[in-house]
Design an enzyme around this catalytic site. Structure first.
Site, PDB file in Angstrom:
ATOM      1  N   ARG A  72       5.408   3.445 -15.473  1.00  0.00           N
ATOM      2  CA  ARG A  72       6.094   4.571 -15.152  1.00  0.00           C
ATOM      3  C   ARG A  72       7.364   4.955 -15.737  1.00  0.00           C
ATOM      4  NH1 ARG A  72       3.974   2.556 -10.786  1.00  0.00           N
ATOM      5  NH2 ARG A  72       1.553   2.988 -10.129  1.00  0.00           N
ATOM      6  N   GLU A 109       6.198  -9.470  -4.035  1.00  0.00           N
ATOM      7  CA  GLU A 109       5.996 -10.107  -2.467  1.00  0.00           C
ATOM      8  C   GLU A 109       4.682 -11.041  -2.467  1.00  0.00           C
ATOM      9  OE1 GLU A 109       5.446  -7.795   1.660  1.00  0.00           O
ATOM     10  OE2 GLU A 109       5.409  -6.344  -0.237  1.00  0.00           O
TER      11      GLU A 109
END
Length: 191
Positions: A72, A109
């Site tokens: 992005r 994560e």
């Protein structure tokens, strides 16, 4: 720092940018409120305002490299680079760039990932801006900073369209400033 805290408080462009971002609940997994910037790209005015705000900020900072994080960051980086007279350098996921690359691994994560950049794309002493769509923990931006600094670039700032209000990731950015346009939205009123 949020744009609204840095001279753009009350700027109607920020509200329009925020409203142009679609929120997709439970994507890609339950509990995630995905901030979909593809709807921002469909809104010519909001997309232009996004780029214009970044261009206004970086035009006179002597930046010679705009490094966009896959994928992005590729949406905003080239337009910003063209407008400020800088080159665009893509920071890609592994095995996407032909030729010789340098890589920087980072922890997510739930696992790890890696960014790669062409050898020779950035020269020592060049002033760089790192751009992405969203910052949550700062892991990806931190890896981008390390990658650019390994080749001798001076990272001036990181910029994202969306950032969590607490921006826990800012502490992971090796002391580099972080500029954010809007906070994530919680719900999508249009769908």
């Amino acid at each position: 720092m949020f744009a609204a805290e840095n001279g753009l408080k009350g700027d109607p462009r920020l509200q329009a940018i925020s409203q142009a971002i679609r929120v997709v609940p439970h994507f890609p997994k339950p509990g995630i409120m995905f901030q979909d910037i593809t709807t921002l790209l469909l809104d010519h005015k909001a997309f232009k305002d996004t780029v214009d705000i970044f261009v206004d900020r970086y035009r006179d900072m002597g930046i010679s490299v705009v490094a966009g994080v896959e994928a992005r960051g590729f949406m905003f980086g080239p337009s910003i680079a063209l407008a400020i007279g800088a080159k665009f350098v893509p920071l890609r996921k592994p095995r996407k760039l032909p030729g010789e690359v340098i890589a920087e691994a980072y922890v997510l994560e739930y696992g790890t990932d890696c960014l790669e950049m062409h050898v020779g794309a950035v020269q020592p002493g060049e002033r760089a801006l790192v751009i992405d769509d969203l910052v949550a923990t700062g892991g990806t931006l931190s890896a981008a900073i390390r990658l650019l600094e390994r080749v001798g670039a001076e990272v001036i700032e990181c910029a994202c369209v969306i950032g969590l209000p607490e921006v826990k990731g800012q502490c992971r950015l090796n002391g580099k400033p972080l500029y954010i346009l809007v906070e994530p939205r919680e719900i999508d009123n249009c769908c």
